[in-house]
Design a protein around this motif. Structure first.
Motif, PDB file in Angstrom:
ATOM      1  N   THR A  38       5.416  24.049  89.991  1.00 35.17           N
ATOM      2  CA  THR A  38       5.134  22.618  90.041  1.00 35.17           C
ATOM      3  C   THR A  38       5.283  22.091  91.464  1.00 35.17           C
ATOM      4  O   THR A  38       4.484  21.271  91.916  1.00 35.17           O
ATOM      5  CB  THR A  38       6.065  21.871  89.069  1.00 35.17           C
ATOM      6  OG1 THR A  38       5.741  22.289  87.739  1.00 35.17           O
ATOM      7  CG2 THR A  38       5.886  20.370  89.173  1.00 35.17           C
ATOM      8  N   GLN A  57       2.105  18.616  85.196  1.00 32.30           N
ATOM      9  CA  GLN A  57       2.900  19.121  84.085  1.00 32.30           C
ATOM     10  C   GLN A  57       3.556  17.923  83.397  1.00 32.30           C
ATOM     11  O   GLN A  57       3.959  16.962  84.042  1.00 32.30           O
ATOM     12  CB  GLN A  57       3.987  20.050  84.628  1.00 32.30           C
ATOM     13  CG  GLN A  57       4.806  20.723  83.551  1.00 32.30           C
ATOM     14  CD  GLN A  57       5.747  21.777  84.141  1.00 32.30           C
ATOM     15  OE1 GLN A  57       5.952  21.836  85.349  1.00 32.30           O
ATOM     16  NE2 GLN A  57       6.290  22.608  83.279  1.00 32.30           N
ATOM     17  N   ASP A  99      -1.479  22.041  86.114  1.00 35.01           N
ATOM     18  CA  ASP A  99      -0.090  22.494  86.088  1.00 35.01           C
ATOM     19  C   ASP A  99       0.374  22.690  84.640  1.00 35.01           C
ATOM     20  O   ASP A  99       0.642  21.719  83.935  1.00 35.01           O
ATOM     21  CB  ASP A  99       0.803  21.485  86.818  1.00 35.01           C
ATOM     22  CG  ASP A  99       2.217  22.029  87.039  1.00 35.01           C
ATOM     23  OD1 ASP A  99       2.558  23.079  86.450  1.00 35.01           O
ATOM     24  OD2 ASP A  99       2.974  21.395  87.793  1.00 35.01           O
ATOM     25  N   GLU A 100       0.460  23.932  84.217  1.00 38.92           N
ATOM     26  CA  GLU A 100       0.924  24.305  82.876  1.00 38.92           C
ATOM     27  C   GLU A 100       0.373  23.435  81.749  1.00 38.92           C
ATOM     28  O   GLU A 100       1.132  22.781  81.032  1.00 38.92           O
ATOM     29  CB  GLU A 100       2.455  24.281  82.822  1.00 38.92           C
ATOM     30  CG  GLU A 100       3.039  25.585  83.325  1.00 38.92           C
ATOM     31  CD  GLU A 100       4.489  25.787  82.897  1.00 38.92           C
ATOM     32  OE1 GLU A 100       4.743  25.815  81.677  1.00 38.92           O
ATOM     33  OE2 GLU A 100       5.348  25.934  83.792  1.00 38.92           O
TER      34      GLU A 100
END
Ligand SMILES: Nc1ncnc2c1ncn2[C@@H]1O[C@H](COP(=O)(O)OP(=O)(O)OP(=O)(O)O)[C@@H](O)[C@H]1O
Ligand SMILES: [Mg+2]
Lengths: 289, 234
Positions: free
Chosen positions: B45, B87, B160-161
């Motif tokens: 991140t 995220q 991000d994820e």
């Protein structure tokens, strides 16, 4: 009939007084989370600008408009020089704005003396049966409502409003979408200051124009803001002024202004006890989602 | 070989108490989907935030289409075409779904017609366009933040994820979506610790350990699920 009108009028003037006192504070607190203790002094500057212009021959309506822009500029200067250094540090910001308020009030005293020439109330008065009223206060009630409508339009129907709401809710995400959040903060502080100046100019004919005149508006303004909460600034402003005037008006009529204010305070305390996030959160949950 | 869209060299960044990112380097070419695989807390991140300009870097460089953007802030990078899907989603919770999309288009040319494209791609979002974004389910919020980035027609999409906290069947949808987007020519940098999504979506990749990129993963490596799972257990 006259009695009903008289109660409605009292309610309207109480609500308009609260709304005009609070509107600039509401914008700055609701959007930026800054408790602006210089709010009353910004109103004072608005009244000073209006009085100076009025007595050099400018029509009152134009004085009011100029006050908005003049105090908005004061707001820009304050934000650029001081306030922007304290975003996210609420307590420090509070102390800084308190310092600003002292300097502004003392400065006005030193520069212009203990008071300025007052402005006569425009429009005169009217009567319906035994009920008599001031046309100026009717105008203030209408203007207060128009201001709220204007704010609603600005925040929900313009690009600035979209940027401002996004910035308030998730500043970093707004930045990552290209919003210049520093500019949004500057303009918001300018808008809140300008509205304080405008309100000060509008109130000027109803009071003595003096360095510490702002103080009479600050307490009611804070009570209005706290009662409204910040979940939805506009619903909060309307809801809390309506609610507080509803509590205040009967007591003002039966027992006078002082008891009216006490009743308003108590009503506010009870409401905050029951709805800690303020009236606007409840309005939003109940009707707006 | 296609031109380089994003190039990161020796990127170092942190949050005041020591560097989290310690000289990370990688490259993303136009039209590619590049994955960065790393376990919890290795700095994925932080890498994305630094690329976006939300976390300042203390060393290294970020180059976008040949121009050094290391000194630009997030606003300017967004305007240049960095599309960011953070995220944890970060919708604007009190704004309607539609306003969340509008803000994605606002500073990128105000092409409101792209809202319609998004509604066509994500019919759920159309159904809920008047609803406050904070009231959507996790999967719907993930769609919304992806659509919010896409509506601005980004030059490179930073994901991000996206698999975090959504149901397994929706993870599959996200993989399919990334593939579909890639067919239309969008360039993607994806960080993940979900091997299935990584394999479904990314063509090539990198391994991240303790703030550094330690291995490059070829197309063949990406097919080797055992190897990828082993990376995560390091
Ligand atoms: N805002 C912050 N302030 C201080 N330290 C932080 C902050 N954000 C992350 N860290 C620390 O930086 C390290 C890397 O965090 P980061 O979020 O970049 O890892 P990650 O690989 O994305 O992890 P995850 O898989 O859990 O998302 C962690 O040790 C974390 O505690
Ligand atoms: Mg992470």
């Amino acid at each position: 009939m006259d009695g009903v009108l008289s109660v409605l009028y009292q309610f309207g003037t109480n609500a308009a007084f609260l709304l005009l006192s609070a509107i600039g504070l509401i914008v700055i607190l609701g959007m930026m989370n800054i408790i602006n203790l210089a709010h009353g002094e910004l109103m004072m500057i608005g009244a000073y600008v209006a009085s100076s212009l009025y007595h050099s021959g400018v029509p009152f309506a134009a004085c009011v408009v100029v006050s908005f822009f003049a105090v908005a500029l004061v707001g820009v200067a304050l934000e650029r020089v001081l306030i922007r250094r304290f975003y996210g540090r609420e307590l420090q910001a509070l102390v800084v704005t308190w310092g600003v308020s002292l300097i502004l009030a003392q400065g006005a005293l030193l520069a212009f003396g203990p008071f300025l020439a007052s402005i006569p109330i425009p429009f005169g008065s009217g009567t319906v049966g035994t009920f008599s009223f001031s046309w100026y206060w009717i105008a203030l009630i209408v203007l207060a409502l128009l201001l709220v409508a204007g704010l609603w339009f600005l925040y929900y129907r313009t690009a600035f409003g979209l940027r401002a709401r996004a910035t308030m809710q998730e500043r970093e995400m707004a930045q990552a979408l290209g919003v210049k959040t520093g500019r949004v903060y500057m303009l918001t502080f300018a808008l809140g200051s300008g509205l304080a100046g405008l309100a000060g100019a509008l109130m000027a004919p109803t009071t003595t124009i003096a360095p510490y005149m702002g103080q009479q508006y600050v307490a009611p303004a804070f009570i209005t803001v706290v009662t409204g909460g910040s979940a939805n600034v506009i619903a909060g402003a309307l809801g809390s002024t309506g609610f507080l005037s509803l509590a205040e008006t009967p007591f003002t009529i039966w027992f006078g202004t002082f008891i009216g204010i006490v009743a308003m305070l108590l009503a506010s305390l009870v409401l905050i006890r029951l709805l800690p996030k303020g009236l606007s959160e409840w309005i939003q949950r109940r009707w707006l989602s | 070989m296609n031109e380089t869209v994003l190039s990161i060299a020796g990127l170092t960044a942190g949050y005041g108490s020591g560097d989290i990112l310690q000289g990370a380097s990688l490259e993303v070419r136009r039209g590619d989907v590049v994955g960065v695989l790393g376990r919890n807390g290795v700095g994925k991140t932080t890498l994305m935030r630094t690329v976006m300009g939300l976390t300042p870097s203390s060393a290294g460089s970020i180059t976008h289409n040949g121009a050094d953007v290391t000194g630009l802030d997030a606003e300017e990078r967004a305007v240049r075409g960095f599309g960011y899907v953070p995220q944890g989603r970060m919708v604007f919770p009190h704004m309607s779904v539609e306003d969340n999309l509008r803000i994605g288009a606002l500073e990128r040319g105000r092409n409101w017609r792209r809202l319609e494209d998004m509604y066509q791609r994500f019919p759920r979002l159309r159904e809920r366009r008047r609803q406050r974004a904070g009231t959507l389910s996790g999967g719907e919020q993930e769609m919304l933040v992806i659509a919010r980035a896409l509506v601005g027609d980004p030059d490179i999409l930073l994901l991000d994820e996206p698999s975090e906290g959504v149901q397994p069947n929706i993870v599959k949808d996200i993989g399919a979506l990334i593939n579909e987007l890639n067919q239309t020519g969008i360039t993607v940098l994806l960080v993940e610790q979900n091997v299935e999504l990584m394999q479904a979506a990314a063509r090539v990749g990198y391994v991240m350990e303790k703030g550094r990129i330690t291995q490059a993963l070829s197309e063949a490596d990406m097919h080797d699920g055992e190897r990828l799972r082993h990376v995560l257990s390091l």
